[in-house]
Design a protein around this motif. Structure first.
Motif, mmCIF file in Angstrom:
data_model
loop_
_atom_site.group_PDB
_atom_site.id
_atom_site.type_symbol
_atom_site.label_atom_id
_atom_site.label_comp_id
_atom_site.label_asym_id
_atom_site.label_seq_id
_atom_site.Cartn_x
_atom_site.Cartn_y
_atom_site.Cartn_z
ATOM 1 N N ILE A 593 0.838 -1.203 0.000
ATOM 2 C CA ILE A 593 0.000 0.000 0.000
ATOM 3 C C ILE A 593 0.869 1.247 0.000
ATOM 4 O O ILE A 593 0.614 2.225 -0.713
ATOM 5 N N THR A 596 2.195 1.813 -3.398
ATOM 6 C CA THR A 596 1.156 2.297 -4.300
ATOM 7 C C THR A 596 0.900 3.784 -4.083
ATOM 8 O O THR A 596 0.758 4.568 -5.038
ATOM 9 N N ARG A 600 1.333 6.984 -6.748
ATOM 10 C CA ARG A 600 0.242 7.915 -7.050
ATOM 11 C C ARG A 600 0.685 9.361 -6.818
ATOM 12 O O ARG A 600 0.402 10.255 -7.625
ATOM 13 N N ILE A 647 -7.841 1.231 -2.890
ATOM 14 C CA ILE A 647 -6.710 0.368 -3.286
ATOM 15 C C ILE A 647 -7.182 -1.076 -3.199
ATOM 16 O O ILE A 647 -7.616 -1.534 -2.133
ATOM 17 N N GLU A 653 -11.137 -4.017 -0.917
ATOM 18 C CA GLU A 653 -10.811 -2.653 -1.279
ATOM 19 C C GLU A 653 -10.518 -1.882 -0.002
ATOM 20 O O GLU A 653 -11.306 -1.902 0.951
#
Length: 665
Positions: A593, A596, A600, A647, A653
């Protein structure tokens, strides 16, 4: 009155006296036995008559024999005295010419025959026939020969001639009747074969001696000694020494006995030195030394009686072959490489010993067996030489041999794995071998040429430094080159190399060469760069860590003050309740996470901005691309929305939120 006996009575007494005298003569004289003549056909090239002769040993210095019946059937009796009055051994045979032509033949008795020479107290050869006396006709004429007693005889058509041969030895191993031209051709053929064998043996012995001089280890002189012993044995066996030194009688027997003794001794020396037996057990050394002394002691025995010495040497050769095979087999089972390599050659030696034993005992009586055994002996030494040379050139002997300081440096350079770099300044030609070209997948010879050709494959940032370094060495005529540069490979990638070289000054004081080593250090440089990168970057996201972030912030502040450029703005993003997320889904999922989120955020900032990871769930941003406050706030809102986007992790999710803090310049 008359005392005379009447005539009839006198005749009776005379007849009785004659009968008594005839009876006494018949009893006193040896029985007269007629010889069986041996036919000599005109179309037969060679005829072996060894088994058809009559031997008379210890018959005195005069021999009375009855001849073979002539064409008229009459048996005559002849008496032949010895020439020197000492010979007491004789051979008698009879030849018959069954043709209607006069024929010339050679009576040949070889001085030495390996076949049937015996294992114990062997017959080592000698002149066999002193003279030949015919019952009729012209006496045979002795022909010049160093290998045999050769007599030329002429047989008239239909004649039967008895020959009495005066022998110099009790034995006559072989006697043959030869057609002169055929005998000459046979001798020439054997001479050519012997010359080839002696030539190969001599070259092999000389080569092994040279190898000993070059390498100097004990294995090579032992092999050379074996080769020279074989050469000496063949020279005596083939009659070469007899032609050179005119050896006759006892001299040839002594030489042959000494050659067989040295053959056995050299075989022990080779086996001990090649197998390096002293490294296995001290008892091997004691046994080998004791055996060698005993065998060499046979040289003294040979002076007294060559036959006894040769017999013991032949027996010792067989024992050495058997014990050597057992030793080799034991060491081979212990995975000793030298013993394993020697097994085929030693098996051939065992086969040679078996063949030689069957020959000397008479089980093999072929004419070619004696020269064949000589050729086999050379083949064995040749195989031994190949085995030894394998160690010489495979590296085992070089490591033990005497090497010079230059050779030692060359070996050290090879062991270090460096590549030779040689620049011939006078011809302006660089040589590096093929290693660099192989590493770069370049064509052979691409880097062998003028120094300027290297500029095409050097990294653009390294060209000036490379050129300046070489020019400085030439101009200053001292110092050394220590430089690291990059070379381009065929696929466009660069590899790092480290060059270490020194100039070589000529007699005129000018630099004539620059020689050193070139080493591929790509992996080292890559490892260094990776360590430097990891020192200032986050291991998980690859973003700058706190130290690098602070350094770039400091740099941007100083630059903005000095140059009145864009003013930096600091944004700090902190993920809300991220510890609970880690506890619920696990640390590995939490790391995914964080990665990620970093990607972003990185998509929303400019190239001159710096995004870093300050701590576990905290990111920092040095913003230079936006200067207006409203636009900065809008960017912060965009960052918050990027974090809030769901995510997907497996079938779940995950939704995150973050807090953003802004500090203006």
């Amino acid at each position: 009155m008359s005392n005379l006996i009447p005539d009839p009575i006198s005749n009776v007494f005379k007849s009785l006296a004659i009968a008594v005298s005839l009876l006494v003569s018949l009893v006193a004289a040896p029985p007269a036995q007629a010889l069986e003549p041996i036919p000599v056909p005109i179309d037969i090239e060679a005829l072996d008559i060894t088994s058809s002769i009559d031997l008379h040993r210890e018959a005195g210095n005069r021999l009375q024999v009855s001849t073979a019946p002539g064409a008229d059937g009459i048996v005559r009796r002849i008496e032949v005295p010895s020439r020197d009055g000492t010979n007491t051994n004789w051979a008698v045979f009879s030849l018959a010419n069954t043709s209607d032509e006069q024929i010339d033949r050679l009576i040949v008795a070889p001085n030495y025959k390996l076949v049937g020479s015996a294992l114990f107290w062997p017959d080592l050869g000698s002149s066999r026939i002193a003279a030949i006396t015919p019952s009729q006709g012209i006496a045979p004429e002795r022909q010049k020969s160093l290998e045999a007693d050769v007599f030329l005889v002429t047989l008239d058509p239909g004649s039967i001639v008895t020959f009495v041969a005066e022998l110099t030895t009790p034995n006559l191993p072989e006697i043959r009747i030869w057609e002169p031209d055929v005998y000459e051709e046979t001798i020439n053929a054997y001479t050519l074969y012997r010359g080839i064998i002696l030539g190969i043996s001599g070259l092999l012995a000389l080569f092994l001696t040279i190898l000993f001089v070059v390498k100097g280890t004990v294995m090579f002189p032992a092999t050379a000694a074996l080769a020279w012993s074989v050469l000496a044995y063949l020279c005596i066996d083939f009659g070469f020494w007899g032609m050179v030194f005119k050896l006759e009688g006892g001299g040839s027997q002594l030489a042959r006995a000494c050659a067989e003794v040295m053959l056995a001794a050299s075989l022990i020396i080779f086996l001990y030195a090649y197998l390096n037996l002293n490294r296995w057990n001290i008892h091997y050394s004691h046994l080998a030394l004791t055996t060698l002394i005993l065998i060499l002691g046979l040289l003294g025995v040979a002076v007294w009686d060559p036959s006894i010495a040769a017999g013991i040497a032949r027996l010792a050769l067989a024992v050495i072959g058997i014990l050597g095979f057992v030793t080799i087999a034991v060491l081979a089972f212990q995975h000793y490489d030298r013993a394993i390599l020697l097994i085929p050659t030693w098996c051939l030696l065992i086969a040679w010993l078996i063949g030689a034993g069957m020959t000397v005992t008479g089980y093999i009586a072929n004419d070619i067996v004696q020269p064949a055994l000589g050729g086999g002996l050379v083949l064995i030494v040749l195989l031994i030489g190949f085995t030894v040379m394998q160690h010489a050139f495979a590296g085992g002997a070089i490591a033990q041999g005497l090497i010079s300081d230059i050779e030692r440096k060359a070996l050290a350079l090879t062991g270090a794995g460096d590549i030779i770099w040689d620049w011939d300044i006078d011809r302006d030609r660089i040589y590096t071998g093929n290693e660099v070209e192989d590493l770069l997948n370049l064509k052979r010879g691409s880097l062998e040429g003028p120094a300027r050709d290297w500029l095409d494959v050097l990294h653009p940032q390294d060209r000036d430094r490379f050129r300046a370094t070489l020019d400085a060495v030439i101009d200053q005529r001292r110092g050394k080159v220590m430089q690291t540069f990059r070379l381009r490979s065929e696929d466009g990638h660069f590899r790092w190399f480290r060059l270490r070289a020194r100039p070589i000054i000529g007699s005129d004081g000018e630099v004539i060469r620059c020689v050193g080593t070139l080493l591929d250090v790509t992996e080292e440089r890559t490892a260094e760069e990776r360590l430097l990168h990891d020192a200032v970057h986050d291991n998980l996201t690859g973003l700058p860590n706190r130290e690098l972030f602070v350094d770039r912030l400091r740099t941007s502040v100083v630059r903005s003050k000095a140059e009145e450029t864009a003013k930096p703005t600091i944004l700090v993003l902190n993920l809300d309740r991220f510890k609970q997320v880690n506890d619920s889904i696990g640390l590995s999922a939490g790391d995914s996470i964080l990665l990620t989120v970093a990607r972003r955020l990185g998509r929303l900032i400019g190239q001159q901005d710096t995004l870093g990871r300050l701590s576990g769930d905290q990111y920092g941003l040095v913003l230079l691309s936006e200067q207006e406050p409203d636009r900065i706030v809008a960017l912060a809102d965009s960052l918050r929305k990027a974090v809030r986007a769901p995510i997907t992790f497996g079938d779940r999710e995950i939704f995150l939120t973050c807090s953003v803090g802004i500090a203006f310049f």
